[in-house]
Design an enzyme around this catalytic site. Structure first.
Site, PDB file in Angstrom:
ATOM      1  CG  HIS A 130      -0.426  -0.278   2.513  1.00 22.94           C
ATOM      2  ND1 HIS A 130       0.148   0.672   3.319  1.00 22.94           N
ATOM      3  CD2 HIS A 130      -0.346  -1.442   3.205  1.00 22.94           C
ATOM      4  CE1 HIS A 130       0.536   0.118   4.456  1.00 22.94           C
ATOM      5  NE2 HIS A 130       0.267  -1.163   4.412  1.00 22.94           N
ATOM      6  CG  HIS A 182       5.966   4.054  10.225  1.00 24.73           C
ATOM      7  ND1 HIS A 182       4.790   3.490  10.633  1.00 24.73           N
ATOM      8  CD2 HIS A 182       5.778   5.399  10.297  1.00 24.73           C
ATOM      9  CE1 HIS A 182       3.933   4.426  10.949  1.00 24.73           C
ATOM     10  NE2 HIS A 182       4.493   5.601  10.764  1.00 24.73           N
ATOM     11  CD  GLU A 199       3.252   9.386  12.226  1.00 22.14           C
ATOM     12  OE1 GLU A 199       2.570   8.558  12.870  1.00 22.14           O
ATOM     13  OE2 GLU A 199       3.973   9.068  11.257  1.00 22.14           O
ATOM     14  CG  HIS A 223       3.128   7.239  17.661  1.00 17.66           C
ATOM     15  ND1 HIS A 223       1.932   6.960  17.029  1.00 17.66           N
ATOM     16  CD2 HIS A 223       3.107   6.531  18.818  1.00 17.66           C
ATOM     17  CE1 HIS A 223       1.230   6.106  17.764  1.00 17.66           C
ATOM     18  NE2 HIS A 223       1.928   5.833  18.858  1.00 17.66           N
ATOM     19  CG  HIS A 263       4.757   5.012  15.394  1.00 13.01           C
ATOM     20  ND1 HIS A 263       5.878   5.778  15.196  1.00 13.01           N
ATOM     21  CD2 HIS A 263       3.887   5.375  14.424  1.00 13.01           C
ATOM     22  CE1 HIS A 263       5.696   6.584  14.169  1.00 13.01           C
ATOM     23  NE2 HIS A 263       4.503   6.353  13.665  1.00 13.01           N
TER      24      HIS A 263
END
Length: 436
Positions: free
Chosen positions: A288, A331, A337, A361, A367
């Protein structure tokens, strides 16, 4: 008053609450209709390129200099601006909070804003701050404008009635509103109480992201952003105007409402947008794309392709990729974020991340899905699946987001959040032949 709107984001628009209140063919005639004053508000430098130049002409009962008098300091100790965070001893880490409680006593919007993170420096006009709000009392004779930055408001519970200089916006959960820097407004709660999130952006104005290889369509469409029609408030009674300037707050008392704009035209205006109209795109074979495909709005920085702040959402959508781990992968990246959940469940964390909750994060801290989410994703039948009744969002910035003292000491902070990954045990077995 029946609410009505005009369509388009960044478009030149015009509206008048009385016939012929807008001058024709010029901006500042010698004498305006109805005895109005002409006034321009600029959201960019006068010399900004035409494509990014933002300004509106307002035709009002009094020039806005009459809406300010002698300012005196006021205090909102839980509404902070970077680099301020308040004192606390919480070290870096991955954090998650349950919702901020709704107030039990009368609380207006300004008192209900609590800062969770700050990034950058308000004085150099860079970075952002993420806030939560919870209030139950509408502003009546109090008005506010933010000279520091524009405010992206994301309701989670309760409808908002936002009366601005340029007209009225009613915004419900599932929608957002952008209040440009300097625009006066007062905030009302329609349903008795309201809660949600705010991104206060100190950098370049929010705009729609470039679509690149996606092409001409998809993501958020400009025509779905709605600006209010002109609606003035004629009130000659004691009122107060409060302003946020340089990270501090000030108040001035006046004898009338500052929401006295009878007509306006331009492209610098408050807007609202229904997030359910976002046209998500994704993979139709395997893997994705990066989560940047879910960007609704971006405020660019001086570094091409790297945002001062992005606003992204994770809405209802189809998942069809074959032989693919479908939740967000594990990642680390250079962006920080701050996430919130408006309704439903988030597919990477179905437990513990609840509507009204928040997570942080920060840059380069790892995370991804919790242990339960990993197990579910690696054993799922990979038939086409639709994620429904879900809407999460993210305020993402290239800068580190510093936790405030309020957030560090908030009773809803989950001390065991890090444990959601404790079940991710070593699975490696070197004796097994690799799958080809």
């Amino acid at each position: 008053m029946k609410l009505s709107y005009m369509s388009g984001f960044g478009n030149e628009m015009e509206s008048e609450a009385l016939p012929d209140a807008l001058p024709k063919g010029q901006n500042s005639p010698q004498n305006c209709a109805y005895g109005l004053y002409a006034e321009q508000i600029s959201g960019t430098a006068f010399t900004a390129p035409r494509a990014t130049n933002a300004r509106s002409w307002l035709y009002r009962m009094r020039p806005s200099v009459r809406h300010t008098a002698h300012f005196s300091p006021v205090s909102y100790p839980n509404w902070l601006s970077p680099p301020s965070t308040g004192d606390h001893d919480l070290p870096i880490g991955q954090f998650r909070w349950n919702p901020v409680p709704l107030p039990s006593t009368k609380t207006t919007f300004l008192n209900g804003v609590k800062t969770m993170t700050t990034a950058g420096d308000v004085r150099s006009q860079s970075g952002m701050a993420s806030h939560t709000y919870a209030f139950n009392d509408s502003m009546t004779d109090d008005y506010f404008f933010n000279a520091d930055g524009e405010m992206l408001i994301v309701p989670e519970q309760g409808r908002l009635e936002i009366q601005t200089e340029l007209g009225i916006l009613e915004v419900e959960p599932g929608e957002i509103s952008i209040l440009p820097r300097g625009i006066m407004f007062k905030m009302g709660c329609v349903d008795g109480a309201a809660r949600g999130y705010i991104c206060e952006n100190y950098g370049a104005r929010f705009t729609l992201p470039e679509r690149g290889p996606i092409g001409a369509n998809g993501l958020a469409n400009p025509r779905d952003f709605l600006s209010p029609v002109a609606a003035y408030e004629e009130k000659d009674t004691p009122c107060s105007v409060q302003v946020k300037w340089g990270g501090k707050f000030y108040q001035t008392d006046i004898g009338h409402s500052p929401l006295d704009v009878v007509a306006w035209h331009g492209n610098f205006a408050p807007v609202k947008y229904d997030l359910r109209l976002f046209c998500a795109v994704g993979a139709i074979l395997f893997d994705h794309p990066d989560p940047s495909i879910f960007t609704v709005l971006t405020a660019p920085s001086n570094e091409p392709g790297t945002a001062n702040v992005d606003f992204a959402i994770f809405p209802a959508r189809w998942m069809v990729a074959e032989n693919t781990f479908r939740p967000p992968w594990y990642h680390r990246n250079i962006m920080s974020e701050f996430m919130g959940l408006i309704y439903g469940q988030y597919d990477a964390k179905e437990e513990g991340f609840v509507p009204g909750g928040m997570s942080l994060h920060n840059m380069m801290l790892p995370h991804g899905p919790d242990a339960e989410g990993f197990l579910k994703a690696t054993t799922a039948d990979l038939t086409p699946q639709k994620l429904e009744n879900t809407l999460a969002f993210m305020f993402e910035t290239r800068l580190p987001q510093q936790i405030t003292a309020f957030a560090a000491n908030l009773e809803t902070l989950q001390p065991d959040y890090i444990d959601c990954w404790s079940g991710l045990e070593k699975r490696f077995d070197g004796t097994k032949e690799g799958k080809k």
